[in-house]
Design a protein around this motif. Structure first.
Motif, PDB file in Angstrom:
ATOM      1  N   THR A   1       0.836  -1.201   0.000  1.00 13.02           N
ATOM      2  CA  THR A   1       0.000   0.000   0.000  1.00 13.02           C
ATOM      3  C   THR A   1       0.868   1.246   0.000  1.00 13.02           C
ATOM      4  OG1 THR A   1      -1.776  -1.158   1.156  1.00 13.02           O
ATOM      5  CG2 THR A   1      -1.800   1.249   1.264  1.00 13.02           C
ATOM      6  N   MET A   2       1.940   1.241   0.784  1.00 17.07           N
ATOM      7  CA  MET A   2       2.849   2.385   0.813  1.00 17.07           C
ATOM      8  C   MET A   2       3.558   2.564  -0.525  1.00 17.07           C
ATOM      9  SD  MET A   2       4.509   2.337   4.610  1.00 17.07           S
ATOM     10  CE  MET A   2       5.431   3.820   4.321  1.00 17.07           C
ATOM     11  N   ARG A   3       3.977   1.462  -1.139  1.00 14.61           N
ATOM     12  CA  ARG A   3       4.671   1.547  -2.426  1.00 14.61           C
ATOM     13  C   ARG A   3       3.780   2.154  -3.503  1.00 14.61           C
ATOM     14  NH1 ARG A   3       6.041  -3.995  -1.217  1.00 14.61           N
ATOM     15  NH2 ARG A   3       7.999  -3.982  -0.094  1.00 14.61           N
ATOM     16  N   ARG A   4       2.503   1.824  -3.482  1.00 12.52           N
ATOM     17  CA  ARG A   4       1.578   2.354  -4.485  1.00 12.52           C
ATOM     18  C   ARG A   4       1.440   3.869  -4.379  1.00 12.52           C
ATOM     19  NH1 ARG A   4      -1.692  -2.283  -3.239  1.00 12.52           N
ATOM     20  NH2 ARG A   4      -2.940  -0.968  -1.887  1.00 12.52           N
ATOM     21  N   GLY A   5       1.660   4.428  -3.200  1.00 12.79           N
ATOM     22  CA  GLY A   5       1.511   5.860  -3.002  1.00 12.79           C
ATOM     23  C   GLY A   5       2.741   6.670  -3.354  1.00 12.79           C
ATOM     24  N   ARG A   6       3.835   6.005  -3.710  1.00 10.40           N
ATOM     25  CA  ARG A   6       5.075   6.717  -4.034  1.00 10.40           C
ATOM     26  C   ARG A   6       5.037   7.294  -5.440  1.00 10.40           C
ATOM     27  NH1 ARG A   6      10.081   2.889  -2.859  1.00 10.40           N
ATOM     28  NH2 ARG A   6       8.784   1.351  -1.893  1.00 10.40           N
TER      29      ARG A   6
END
Length: 91
Positions: free
Chosen positions: A68-73
């Motif tokens: 989920t964090m990677r998708r927001g980068r």
């Protein structure tokens, strides 16, 4: 059924310190009974592990949380290094 446990003054003081440290670091009030049960049941290796066991979230993140964090980068197109970060944070 609760049973009283007798401990010497030094042990009582250390237990109270750990209880206070848990409250300061996690924002949770825990009873000495909860703390002793967690220590005994968990067989924790360090003071930090005992404190962290009272946190509501888990660290490290689960794989789904990491994804989920990677998708927001995103890339801004601007290269930065440590000094850039320091300048922004500390002026």
């Amino acid at each position: 059924m609760a049973t009283a446990v007798k401990v010497d003054e030094d042990a009582k003081s250390r237990l109270e310190e750990l209880q206070a440290e848990i409250r300061l670091q996690t924002g949770r009030n825990v009873t000495q009974q909860e703390l002793l049960t967690r220590i005994i049941d968990g067989a924790y290796e360090s003071r930090d592990e005992v404190i962290n066991s009272f946190r509501e979230s888990t660290v490290p993140l689960s794989e789904s949380e990491k994804e989920t964090m990677r998708r927001g980068r995103f890339r801004s197109g601007v290269d930065t290094d440590e000094t850039d970060v320091d300048d922004v944070l500390y002026g």
